[in-house]
Write an enzyme that holds these catalytic residues in place. Structure first.
Site, PDB file in Angstrom:
ATOM      1  N   LYS A   1       0.654   1.343   1.532  1.00 14.18           N
ATOM      2  CA  LYS A   1      -0.055   0.216   0.910  1.00 14.18           C
ATOM      3  C   LYS A   1      -0.491  -0.771   2.001  1.00 14.18           C
ATOM      4  CE  LYS A   1       2.390   1.991  -2.676  1.00 14.18           C
ATOM      5  NZ  LYS A   1       3.274   3.166  -2.540  1.00 14.18           N
TER       6      LYS A   1
ATOM      7  N   PHE B   1       5.229  10.085 -16.124  1.00 10.86           N
ATOM      8  CA  PHE B   1       3.827   9.652 -16.123  1.00 10.86           C
ATOM      9  C   PHE B   1       2.959  10.491 -15.200  1.00 10.86           C
ATOM     10  CE2 PHE B   1       4.144   7.543 -12.012  1.00 10.86           C
ATOM     11  CZ  PHE B   1       5.499   7.299 -11.918  1.00 10.86           C
TER      12      PHE B   1
ATOM     13  N   ARG C   1       0.419   1.914 -16.909  1.00  6.97           N
ATOM     14  CA  ARG C   1       1.680   1.297 -16.482  1.00  6.97           C
ATOM     15  C   ARG C   1       2.289   0.654 -17.725  1.00  6.97           C
ATOM     16  NH1 ARG C   1       3.207   2.808 -11.086  1.00  6.97           N
ATOM     17  NH2 ARG C   1       3.644   4.453 -12.547  1.00  6.97           N
TER      18      ARG C   1
ATOM     19  N   PHE D   1      10.895  -0.598 -10.386  1.00 11.33           N
ATOM     20  CA  PHE D   1       9.774   0.259 -10.015  1.00 11.33           C
ATOM     21  C   PHE D   1      10.230   1.702 -10.235  1.00 11.33           C
ATOM     22  CE2 PHE D   1       7.067   2.879  -7.380  1.00 11.33           C
ATOM     23  CZ  PHE D   1       5.858   2.562  -7.971  1.00 11.33           C
ATOM     24  N   THR D   2       9.306   2.552 -10.622  1.00 12.24           N
ATOM     25  CA  THR D   2       9.632   3.911 -11.082  1.00 12.24           C
ATOM     26  C   THR D   2      10.525   4.685 -10.106  1.00 12.24           C
ATOM     27  OG1 THR D   2       7.512   4.603 -10.144  1.00 12.24           O
ATOM     28  CG2 THR D   2       7.546   4.106 -12.508  1.00 12.24           C
TER      29      THR D   2
ATOM     30  N   TYR E   1       9.333  16.770  19.266  1.00 12.72           N
ATOM     31  CA  TYR E   1      10.287  16.777  18.147  1.00 12.72           C
ATOM     32  C   TYR E   1      11.171  15.532  18.201  1.00 12.72           C
ATOM     33  CZ  TYR E   1      13.504  18.313  14.573  1.00 12.72           C
ATOM     34  OH  TYR E   1      14.235  18.377  13.414  1.00 12.72           O
TER      35      TYR E   1
ATOM     36  N   ASP F   1      12.083  -4.649  -1.172  1.00 12.76           N
ATOM     37  CA  ASP F   1      11.054  -3.619  -1.229  1.00 12.76           C
ATOM     38  C   ASP F   1       9.814  -4.319  -0.701  1.00 12.76           C
ATOM     39  OD1 ASP F   1       8.939  -1.991  -1.744  1.00 12.76           O
ATOM     40  OD2 ASP F   1       9.630  -1.339  -3.703  1.00 12.76           O
TER      41      ASP F   1
HETATM   42  O1  PLI Z   1       4.780   6.138  -2.982  1.00  6.83           O
HETATM   43  P1  PLI Z   1       5.860   5.880  -1.971  1.00  6.83           P
HETATM   44  O2  PLI Z   1       6.957   6.871  -2.057  1.00  6.83           O
HETATM   45  O3  PLI Z   1       5.337   5.735  -0.592  1.00  6.83           O
HETATM   46  O4  PLI Z   1       6.474   4.434  -2.306  1.00  6.83           O
HETATM   47  C1  PLI Z   1       7.185   4.180  -3.470  1.00  6.83           C
HETATM   48  C2  PLI Z   1       6.989   2.756  -3.912  1.00  6.83           C
HETATM   49  C3  PLI Z   1       8.007   1.878  -3.754  1.00  6.83           C
HETATM   50  N1  PLI Z   1       7.869   0.578  -4.154  1.00  6.83           N
HETATM   51  C4  PLI Z   1       6.738   0.104  -4.693  1.00  6.83           C
HETATM   52  C5  PLI Z   1       6.663  -1.317  -5.106  1.00  6.83           C
HETATM   53  C6  PLI Z   1       5.665   0.945  -4.869  1.00  6.83           C
HETATM   54  O5  PLI Z   1       4.543   0.459  -5.383  1.00  6.83           O
HETATM   55  C7  PLI Z   1       5.771   2.335  -4.485  1.00  6.83           C
HETATM   56  C8  PLI Z   1       4.737   3.245  -4.724  1.00  6.83           C
HETATM   57  N2  PLI Z   1       3.705   2.912  -5.469  1.00  6.83           N
HETATM   58  C9  PLI Z   1       2.723   3.671  -5.866  1.00  6.83           C
HETATM   59  C10 PLI Z   1       2.578   5.099  -5.530  1.00  6.83           C
HETATM   60  C11 PLI Z   1       1.713   3.027  -6.691  1.00  6.83           C
HETATM   61  O6  PLI Z   1       0.728   3.685  -7.061  1.00  6.83           O
HETATM   62  O7  PLI Z   1       1.870   1.835  -6.990  1.00  6.83           O
END
Ligand code: PLI
Length: 458
Positions: free
Chosen positions: A259, A450, A383, A125-126, A73, A216
């Site tokens: 990513k 979306f 998008r 970003f969303t 933990y 970011d």
């Molecule tokens: O999906 P998360 O919560 O691990 O990360 C959010 C996120 C933050 N910043 C940027 C630039 C992103 O591209 C992002 C997530 N992007 C997704 C899920 C995408 O499909 O692009």
């Protein structure tokens, strides 16, 4: 760039079988999904270009790391491994793991933003903007104008327009601006990079005013690749050293490890400021988990630590972006309108140019994404106006200049033959573009619409 091809620096050890579907099955699937590709069952998808987030293939080294998970933990060995790698590769002082990027955005927004604050950034970003708004802030777009033009060939469309930022400072005062939110390879602009020159200028400008820069850094390795390829003075620098230079110009970062870092789940927040770190490491226990796991299993942190180092390998990034460019060049050759220059993580089709007869209020990108799925089982993502959502104050739709369909390429997953099939499908949809109709939204959720909105064809 070398005249040699970008072939993959790995070979395939395990495969995942895919279901091939008929046109009739795909028609039924997309209708049942309310013409929203997020609501399709993954089983019904042939080539999944919905996102590059959490969809990459881990290496054998990462899988081996999963077996070394220390699932204590508190104080897991894997946390300390991750902390060591983050310090070494990115240089930040403090690390807080989170379950994914938006977990870090939530904590960051809560510790940095006060009600009434202004958060400038290089395009929204969303999830990032939503957390800024939920914390009482207002996002302002200060990206250069070229970023909103899919045909502009500017090499660094992720750059910040310092004059736009200066206007905000003059209007609201520097005290209202806790930080500038800088994204590497700006997702909503089509995976477009920011230059080191621009970041250095921004650093000099914000230093004078005591404004912080929070990165970011979700796709930072891809940004570094474009700096290496396009920015004067960096051709002989490796990706790792460019990444480090970017980080060193900033005060902290949020990161979705799903990513660049080649893992299926994970993220983190980094901060150099001791006091803000203390506040954030207290808050993380409320929302994510203890500050040494932040919602992740020990094995996830180990895979992330290994993935970060792999992501900064020049051969890896050369092949990763090389594959995206391969697909993009095929589409350009067929006359399909895409965002140029080709971005780092995917191809973005300009749906306004593809379907000029469909008004933006009839969701051209949504309609096109549904059409591509029906054609070939290739899943893409809207998008455009649906992703942009509504203005939190007025309730009106945002009408973004860019109305795009994103073909996001997962890392180390698909082959060149898959890229050919995708290109052939888009080409065939393009040839019958005049028959494609717009959509009407028949269900709209409150947040991040979306993901769950439903549509019907006009
Ligand atoms: O999906 P998360 O919560 O691990 O990360 C959010 C996120 C933050 N910043 C940027 C630039 C992103 O591209 C992002 C997530 N992007 C997704 C899920 C995408 O499909 O692009």
């Amino acid at each position: 760039m070398s005249s040699r091809s970008w072939a993959e620096p790995y070979k395939i050890k395990m495969v995942e079988l895919l279901k091939m579907t008929t046109p009739k099955q795909r028609k039924k699937a997309i209708e049942e999904a309310g013409f929203n590709t997020f609501l399709l069952k993954s089983e019904d998808v042939y080539i999944d270009l919905l996102t590059d987030s959490g969809t990459s293939a881990m290496s054998d080294r990462q899988w081996a790391g999963m077996m070394l998970g220390d699932e204590a933990y508190a104080g897991s060995r894997n946390f300390y491994n991750l902390e060591r790698v983050v310090k070494k590769c990115y240089g930040y002082k403090h690390l807080i793991p989170t379950h994914q990027g938006r977990g870090a955005e939530n904590i960051l927004s809560q510790v940095m933003i006060k009600k009434g604050d202004i958060i400038p950034g290089n395009m929204y970003f969303t999830t990032t903007r939503l957390h800024q708004e939920l914390a009482g802030g207002t996002f302002y777009d200060v990206i250069i104008d070229e970023a909103h033009d899919s045909t502009s060939l500017h090499p660094f469309k992720g750059d910040i327009d310092i004059a736009k930022l200066d206007k905000l400072v003059k209007k609201f005062g520097a005290k209202k601006i806790p930080y500038v939110c800088v994204a590497t390879t700006v997702n909503m602009a089509g995976g477009q990079p920011i230059s080191l020159k621009n970041l250095k200028e921004l650093r000099a400008y914000t230093n004078k005013l005591g404004i912080k820069i929070i990165l970011d850094m979700t796709r930072i390795a891809e940004n570094a690749y474009f700096i290496q390829q396009r920015e004067k003075g960096y051709a002989n620098k490796n990706i790792a050293s460019i990444v480090r230079q970017i980080c060193d110009l900033t005060d902290g970062a949020t990161f979705s490890a799903k990513k660049d870092a080649l893992v299926n789940i994970g993220g983190f927040l980094t901060l150099n400021d001791d006091k803000k770190f203390e506040e954030a490491s207290n808050l993380v226990v409320v929302y994510e988990g203890l500050h040494t796991y932040g919602g992740l299993a020990g094995r996830d942190m180990e895979a992330m630590a290994i993935g970060i180092e792999e992501s900064l390998n020049d051969d890896h990034i050369n092949a990763r972006v090389g594959q995206v460019i391969y697909l993009g060049n095929k589409l350009i050759a067929s006359g399909v309108p895409i965002v140029q220059p080709i971005g780092g993580h995917g191809i973005f089709i300009d749906a306004k140019l593809f379907l000029p007869h469909v008004k933006q209020i009839n969701f051209p990108a949504q309609a096109l994404a549904a059409e591509i799925f029906e054609d070939s089982g290739v899943r893409t993502m809207e998008r455009g106006i649906v992703s942009a959502g509504r203005n939190a104050k007025t309730g009106d739709h945002y009408f973004p200049k860019l109305e795009l369909v994103r073909l996001t390429i997962p890392r180390r997953v698909y082959t060149q033959a898959h890229m050919d099939v995708i290109s052939e499908s888009i080409d065939s949809v393009y040839k019958r573009r005049n028959e494609i109709k717009g959509m009407e939204m028949i269900y709209e959720p409150t947040y991040l619409r979306f993901f769950q909105a439903r549509f019907k064809r006009l």
